[in-house]
Design a protein around this motif. Structure first.
Motif, PDB file in Angstrom:
ATOM      1  N   PHE A 224       0.830  -1.201   0.000  1.00  0.00           N
ATOM      2  CA  PHE A 224       0.000   0.000   0.000  1.00  0.00           C
ATOM      3  C   PHE A 224       0.866   1.253   0.000  1.00  0.00           C
ATOM      4  CE2 PHE A 224      -3.607  -2.648   1.354  1.00  0.00           C
ATOM      5  CZ  PHE A 224      -4.655  -2.030   0.684  1.00  0.00           C
ATOM      6  N   LEU A 225       1.913   1.243   0.808  1.00  0.00           N
ATOM      7  CA  LEU A 225       2.798   2.395   0.884  1.00  0.00           C
ATOM      8  C   LEU A 225       3.482   2.645  -0.443  1.00  0.00           C
ATOM      9  CD1 LEU A 225       4.229   4.593   2.534  1.00  0.00           C
ATOM     10  CD2 LEU A 225       5.938   2.879   3.176  1.00  0.00           C
ATOM     11  N   SER A 226       4.002   1.592  -1.063  1.00  0.00           N
ATOM     12  CA  SER A 226       4.683   1.745  -2.352  1.00  0.00           C
ATOM     13  C   SER A 226       3.722   2.237  -3.422  1.00  0.00           C
ATOM     14  CB  SER A 226       5.297   0.405  -2.774  1.00  0.00           C
ATOM     15  OG  SER A 226       6.247  -0.035  -1.832  1.00  0.00           O
ATOM     16  N   ALA A 227       2.528   1.632  -3.499  1.00  0.00           N
ATOM     17  CA  ALA A 227       1.553   2.033  -4.508  1.00  0.00           C
ATOM     18  C   ALA A 227       1.097   3.467  -4.279  1.00  0.00           C
ATOM     19  CB  ALA A 227       0.354   1.085  -4.475  1.00  0.00           C
ATOM     20  N   ALA A 286       6.859  16.081  -0.979  1.00  0.00           N
ATOM     21  CA  ALA A 286       7.521  15.776   0.293  1.00  0.00           C
ATOM     22  C   ALA A 286       6.510  15.725   1.439  1.00  0.00           C
ATOM     23  CB  ALA A 286       8.595  16.817   0.581  1.00  0.00           C
ATOM     24  N   ALA A 287       5.537  16.655   1.436  1.00  0.00           N
ATOM     25  CA  ALA A 287       4.539  16.687   2.495  1.00  0.00           C
ATOM     26  C   ALA A 287       3.660  15.444   2.483  1.00  0.00           C
ATOM     27  CB  ALA A 287       3.675  17.938   2.356  1.00  0.00           C
ATOM     28  N   VAL A 288       3.459  14.874   1.301  1.00  0.00           N
ATOM     29  CA  VAL A 288       2.630  13.670   1.195  1.00  0.00           C
ATOM     30  C   VAL A 288       3.431  12.419   1.522  1.00  0.00           C
ATOM     31  CG1 VAL A 288       1.324  12.222  -0.399  1.00  0.00           C
ATOM     32  CG2 VAL A 288       1.048  14.707  -0.468  1.00  0.00           C
ATOM     33  N   LEU A 293       6.797   7.648   4.895  1.00  0.00           N
ATOM     34  CA  LEU A 293       8.126   7.059   5.040  1.00  0.00           C
ATOM     35  C   LEU A 293       8.559   7.041   6.503  1.00  0.00           C
ATOM     36  CD1 LEU A 293      10.057   8.596   2.003  1.00  0.00           C
ATOM     37  CD2 LEU A 293       9.230   6.256   2.262  1.00  0.00           C
ATOM     38  N   TYR A 294       8.278   8.113   7.215  1.00  0.00           N
ATOM     39  CA  TYR A 294       8.656   8.192   8.627  1.00  0.00           C
ATOM     40  C   TYR A 294       7.931   7.132   9.448  1.00  0.00           C
ATOM     41  CZ  TYR A 294       9.003   9.987  13.388  1.00  0.00           C
ATOM     42  OH  TYR A 294       9.208  10.106  14.739  1.00  0.00           O
ATOM     43  N   SER A 295       6.622   6.983   9.201  1.00  0.00           N
ATOM     44  CA  SER A 295       5.858   5.989   9.950  1.00  0.00           C
ATOM     45  C   SER A 295       6.328   4.574   9.635  1.00  0.00           C
ATOM     46  CB  SER A 295       4.366   6.123   9.641  1.00  0.00           C
ATOM     47  OG  SER A 295       4.104   5.850   8.270  1.00  0.00           O
ATOM     48  N   GLU A 296       6.686   4.338   8.376  1.00  0.00           N
ATOM     49  CA  GLU A 296       7.142   3.001   7.998  1.00  0.00           C
ATOM     50  C   GLU A 296       8.503   2.696   8.622  1.00  0.00           C
ATOM     51  OE1 GLU A 296       6.536  -0.665   6.255  1.00  0.00           O
ATOM     52  OE2 GLU A 296       5.181   1.054   6.496  1.00  0.00           O
ATOM     53  N   LEU A 297       9.431   3.667   8.591  1.00  0.00           N
ATOM     54  CA  LEU A 297      10.736   3.450   9.205  1.00  0.00           C
ATOM     55  C   LEU A 297      10.615   3.277  10.713  1.00  0.00           C
ATOM     56  CD1 LEU A 297      12.876   6.076   7.225  1.00  0.00           C
ATOM     57  CD2 LEU A 297      12.916   3.584   6.966  1.00  0.00           C
ATOM     58  N   ARG A 298       9.722   4.046  11.308  1.00  0.00           N
ATOM     59  CA  ARG A 298       9.508   3.912  12.748  1.00  0.00           C
ATOM     60  C   ARG A 298       8.925   2.546  13.092  1.00  0.00           C
ATOM     61  NH1 ARG A 298       6.072   8.290  16.388  1.00  0.00           N
ATOM     62  NH2 ARG A 298       6.626   7.425  18.450  1.00  0.00           N
TER      63      ARG A 298
END
Length: 303
Positions: A224-227, A286-288, A293-298
């Protein structure tokens, strides 16, 4: 030969091949990316703080271009159109792609042929897609004329020339082209789910819809994140599709920030204003993307 000379490090071909050669091979690509991508982003950012018109000027002028940009009604119209187009394009692109992937995941007959048909639109350029849908939606050539020829003379389908509905024709064309690619991403994710989990759920009496909604689809978070990032990137930079389909019209009904940037920066001699709009597009992406990305890395660090 002395012990010192035996212990001194000498030239080793294998060591050179393992350590130095890969760096030499990749160096031109890295250099090209630094110059062709990051350097030009920096150059564009600098131009956005100048009073550049037809030619670049490098004297610092502060936030003049951004003040002019935010006071431009056409810019806000383009941003509103982007919100409508981007929101619908991403939502329905994900939804349709997921539904098609779930259907194909049932091992239906002719899956390979159907998957190829769904993926075919992605092989076309947005110029071809926009031109084809322009013919299809043209009241004098496409769907409306076909229905009139069949005797349904009361049917009106003039979205492409109606300012209130023109933006939705861009959404339709964009979804048609991109949903097959999203389907391929989700299908790859579905095929990567461990079968033992599904069999265990079936033994516990879980129905197929429950297995998909409670087990399989939640496990597709990375897909979902990638798409989402891919569709968001396509939506923000959409230019050729709109230009081929509607040209930004009627009026400014389908105008997008990319069209605003191109016309002001390259055809109207307002290079500084175009650079400012380009930087705002970059900030929009970047705002989107950055929160996801931050939530996924966290999430990965916690996992």
């Amino acid at each position: 030969m002395t012990a010192a000379s035996q212990g001194a490090p000498g030239f080793s071909l294998s060591r050179f091949a393992d350590t130095i050669l890969p760096k030499l091979v990749i160096a031109p690509t890295v250099l090209a990316c630094l110059i062709g991508f990051y350097a030009f982003i920096g150059w564009t950012a600098w131009l956005s703080f100048t009073e550049s018109r037809l030619l670049p000027r490098y004297e610092w002028a502060g936030f003049v271009q951004y003040i002019e940009l935010f006071g431009n009604d056409r810019w806000w119209t383009a941003m509103q159109n982007l919100a409508v187009f981007g929101g619908l394009f991403i939502f329905f692109g994900l939804l349709i792609g997921l539904v098609m992937a779930v259907l194909l995941d049932q091992k239906i007959r002719g899956e390979g042929a159907i998957r190829t048909i769904y993926l075919y639109p992605m092989a076309l350029s947005f110029i071809v897609t926009g031109t084809a849908w322009k013919w299809i939606l043209n009241p004098g050539l496409g769907v409306e004329k076909l229905l009139h020829d069949w005797g349904f003379t009361g049917v009106v389908f003039d979205w492409i020339i109606n300012p209130d509905f023109a933006i939705y024709t861009v959404v339709i064309a964009g979804i048609w082209q991109s949903s097959g690619f999203v389907m391929a991403l989700f299908l790859a994710g579905l095929r990567g789910v461990d079968d033992s989990i599904i069999k265990a759920a079936q033994m516990d009496g879980a129905s197929l819809p429950t297995i998909y909604t409670r087990i399989i689809i939640p496990s597709l978070r990375p897909v979902f994140l990638s798409a989402f990032m891919i569709l968001a990137h396509i939506a923000v930079k959409s230019f050729d599709l709109v230009m081929a389909l509607t040209g930004g019209g009627p009026g400014f009904a389908t105008d997008l920030p990319s069209i605003f940037m191109y016309q002001h920066g390259f055809t109207r001699g307002q290079l500084g204003l175009g650079a400012a709009s380009a930087m705002m597009m970059l900030f929009t992406v970047a705002a989107v993307v950055m929160p996801f990305l931050y939530s996924e890395l966290r999430r990965e660090r916690r996992g």
